[in-house]
Each structure stands twice: as structure tokens, then as C-alpha cells.
Design a protein around this motif. Sequence first.
Motif, PDB file in Angstrom:
ATOM      1  N   ASN A 104       0.823  -1.203   0.000  1.00 38.52           N
ATOM      2  CA  ASN A 104       0.000   0.000   0.000  1.00 38.52           C
ATOM      3  C   ASN A 104       0.858   1.254   0.000  1.00 38.52           C
ATOM      4  O   ASN A 104       2.008   1.229   0.443  1.00 38.52           O
ATOM      5  N   VAL A 105       0.287   2.363  -0.471  1.00 32.36           N
ATOM      6  CA  VAL A 105       0.909   3.677  -0.352  1.00 32.36           C
ATOM      7  C   VAL A 105      -0.054   4.576   0.408  1.00 32.36           C
ATOM      8  O   VAL A 105      -1.262   4.338   0.419  1.00 32.36           O
ATOM      9  N   MET A 106       0.496   5.583   1.069  1.00 40.36           N
ATOM     10  CA  MET A 106      -0.320   6.528   1.820  1.00 40.36           C
ATOM     11  C   MET A 106      -0.193   7.904   1.173  1.00 40.36           C
ATOM     12  O   MET A 106       0.920   8.334   0.863  1.00 40.36           O
ATOM     13  N   VAL A 107      -1.312   8.570   0.953  1.00 38.04           N
ATOM     14  CA  VAL A 107      -1.308   9.913   0.389  1.00 38.04           C
ATOM     15  C   VAL A 107      -2.096  10.833   1.310  1.00 38.04           C
ATOM     16  O   VAL A 107      -2.946  10.395   2.082  1.00 38.04           O
ATOM     17  N   GLY A 108      -1.795  12.124   1.224  1.00 39.79           N
ATOM     18  CA  GLY A 108      -2.491  13.110   2.035  1.00 39.79           C
ATOM     19  C   GLY A 108      -1.798  14.443   1.936  1.00 39.79           C
ATOM     20  O   GLY A 108      -0.999  14.682   1.036  1.00 39.79           O
ATOM     21  N   GLY A 109      -2.093  15.302   2.868  1.00 40.06           N
ATOM     22  CA  GLY A 109      -1.505  16.632   2.898  1.00 40.06           C
ATOM     23  C   GLY A 109      -0.128  16.632   3.532  1.00 40.06           C
ATOM     24  O   GLY A 109       0.429  15.579   3.873  1.00 40.06           O
ATOM     25  N   VAL A 164      -4.435   0.885  -2.085  1.00 36.43           N
ATOM     26  CA  VAL A 164      -3.925  -0.446  -2.400  1.00 36.43           C
ATOM     27  C   VAL A 164      -3.487  -0.439  -3.860  1.00 36.43           C
ATOM     28  O   VAL A 164      -3.875   0.463  -4.621  1.00 36.43           O
ATOM     29  N   PRO A 165      -2.649  -1.384  -4.280  1.00 40.44           N
ATOM     30  CA  PRO A 165      -2.199  -1.396  -5.672  1.00 40.44           C
ATOM     31  C   PRO A 165      -3.364  -1.302  -6.663  1.00 40.44           C
ATOM     32  O   PRO A 165      -4.351  -2.022  -6.550  1.00 40.44           O
ATOM     33  N   GLY A 166      -3.254  -0.342  -7.588  1.00 39.24           N
ATOM     34  CA  GLY A 166      -4.264  -0.125  -8.619  1.00 39.24           C
ATOM     35  C   GLY A 166      -5.412   0.780  -8.237  1.00 39.24           C
ATOM     36  O   GLY A 166      -6.237   1.129  -9.072  1.00 39.24           O
ATOM     37  N   GLN A 167      -5.494   1.200  -6.978  1.00 36.41           N
ATOM     38  CA  GLN A 167      -6.619   2.009  -6.523  1.00 36.41           C
ATOM     39  C   GLN A 167      -6.419   3.487  -6.838  1.00 36.41           C
ATOM     40  O   GLN A 167      -5.366   4.040  -6.563  1.00 36.41           O
ATOM     41  N   PRO A 168      -7.451   4.164  -7.379  1.00 32.51           N
ATOM     42  CA  PRO A 168      -7.377   5.604  -7.607  1.00 32.51           C
ATOM     43  C   PRO A 168      -8.075   6.381  -6.479  1.00 32.51           C
ATOM     44  O   PRO A 168      -8.883   5.829  -5.735  1.00 32.51           O
ATOM     45  N   ILE A 169      -7.732   7.655  -6.371  1.00 38.02           N
ATOM     46  CA  ILE A 169      -8.429   8.576  -5.471  1.00 38.02           C
ATOM     47  C   ILE A 169      -8.358   9.960  -6.107  1.00 38.02           C
ATOM     48  O   ILE A 169      -7.403  10.284  -6.810  1.00 38.02           O
ATOM     49  N   SER A 170      -9.365  10.777  -5.878  1.00 38.74           N
ATOM     50  CA  SER A 170      -9.329  12.156  -6.371  1.00 38.74           C
ATOM     51  C   SER A 170      -9.395  13.104  -5.181  1.00 38.74           C
ATOM     52  O   SER A 170     -10.024  12.807  -4.169  1.00 38.74           O
ATOM     53  N   TYR A 171      -8.688  14.219  -5.318  1.00 41.33           N
ATOM     54  CA  TYR A 171      -8.655  15.256  -4.289  1.00 41.33           C
ATOM     55  C   TYR A 171      -8.992  16.590  -4.930  1.00 41.33           C
ATOM     56  O   TYR A 171      -8.534  16.882  -6.034  1.00 41.33           O
ATOM     57  N   ALA A 172      -9.779  17.389  -4.241  1.00 36.88           N
ATOM     58  CA  ALA A 172      -9.980  18.766  -4.663  1.00 36.88           C
ATOM     59  C   ALA A 172      -8.698  19.517  -4.304  1.00 36.88           C
ATOM     60  O   ALA A 172      -8.263  19.492  -3.164  1.00 36.88           O
ATOM     61  N   ALA A 173      -8.073  20.113  -5.292  1.00 32.90           N
ATOM     62  CA  ALA A 173      -6.811  20.843  -5.073  1.00 32.90           C
ATOM     63  C   ALA A 173      -6.593  21.818  -6.212  1.00 32.90           C
ATOM     64  O   ALA A 173      -6.785  21.475  -7.377  1.00 32.90           O
ATOM     65  N   ALA A 174      -6.209  23.028  -5.871  1.00 30.60           N
ATOM     66  CA  ALA A 174      -5.925  24.034  -6.902  1.00 30.60           C
ATOM     67  C   ALA A 174      -4.658  23.695  -7.670  1.00 30.60           C
ATOM     68  O   ALA A 174      -4.502  24.056  -8.820  1.00 30.60           O
ATOM     69  N   ASN A 175      -3.715  23.003  -7.002  1.00 30.81           N
ATOM     70  CA  ASN A 175      -2.506  22.529  -7.674  1.00 30.81           C
ATOM     71  C   ASN A 175      -1.978  21.311  -6.918  1.00 30.81           C
ATOM     72  O   ASN A 175      -2.464  20.981  -5.851  1.00 30.81           O
ATOM     73  N   CYS A 176      -0.993  20.670  -7.463  1.00 31.30           N
ATOM     74  CA  CYS A 176      -0.496  19.410  -6.907  1.00 31.30           C
ATOM     75  C   CYS A 176       0.430  19.595  -5.716  1.00 31.30           C
ATOM     76  O   CYS A 176       0.805  18.620  -5.077  1.00 31.30           O
ATOM     77  N   SER A 177       0.800  20.820  -5.394  1.00 30.98           N
ATOM     78  CA  SER A 177       1.761  21.027  -4.311  1.00 30.98           C
ATOM     79  C   SER A 177       1.218  20.675  -2.937  1.00 30.98           C
ATOM     80  O   SER A 177       1.983  20.543  -1.994  1.00 30.98           O
ATOM     81  N   GLY A 178      -0.083  20.494  -2.793  1.00 33.10           N
ATOM     82  CA  GLY A 178      -0.654  20.162  -1.509  1.00 33.10           C
ATOM     83  C   GLY A 178      -0.901  18.677  -1.281  1.00 33.10           C
ATOM     84  O   GLY A 178      -1.454  18.288  -0.284  1.00 33.10           O
ATOM     85  N   VAL A 179      -0.485  17.844  -2.236  1.00 33.92           N
ATOM     86  CA  VAL A 179      -0.691  16.397  -2.124  1.00 33.92           C
ATOM     87  C   VAL A 179       0.666  15.719  -2.028  1.00 33.92           C
ATOM     88  O   VAL A 179       1.546  15.956  -2.832  1.00 33.92           O
ATOM     89  N   PHE A 180       0.841  14.870  -1.006  1.00 34.34           N
ATOM     90  CA  PHE A 180       2.103  14.183  -0.757  1.00 34.34           C
ATOM     91  C   PHE A 180       1.885  12.685  -0.739  1.00 34.34           C
ATOM     92  O   PHE A 180       0.856  12.209  -0.403  1.00 34.34           O
TER      93      PHE A 180
END
Length: 65
Positions: free
Chosen positions: A27-32, A49-65
Motif C-alpha cells: 500500500n501507499v499513503m497519500v495526504g496533505g 492499495v495497488p491499482g486504486q485511484p483517489i481524487s482530491y480537490a486541489a488548486a494545484n499538486c503542491s498540496g498532495v504528498f
Amino acid sequence: MRLVTRGDLDGLTSAVIITAKDTNAGNVMVGGSGVTITDDGTGNGYRLVPGQPISYAAANCSGVF
């Protein structure tokens, strides 16, 4: 991990879509900012989990880690 930004999708102006690679061994972990990799229920990220997508409301990609 694959990151799709607003320039890749027609009409989408405030979101990013992140998809974990199918070939990931775990697994990978994503967030702020400050997201942890702890995957035992005490971490502060969203588990993909492998292959799983997620969408985030964000004005740009700099806020997603």
C-alpha cells in the motif's frame, strides 16, 4: 503512482487524481503535508492499495504528498 492533473482532463480545474501502480508490492499513503506512512490505523494518510485511484480537490499538486 500516476498523477493526473487538470491539464489532462477536459473541464476539470480544481482536482487531482492519483492512482497507485498495479505493480506496487504494498500500500501507499497519500495526504496533505505531514502525511505519515504508518499503515496500522494510527497514521494520518489515506491508504491506496495497488491499482486504486483517489481524487482530491486541489488548486494545484503542491498540496498532495
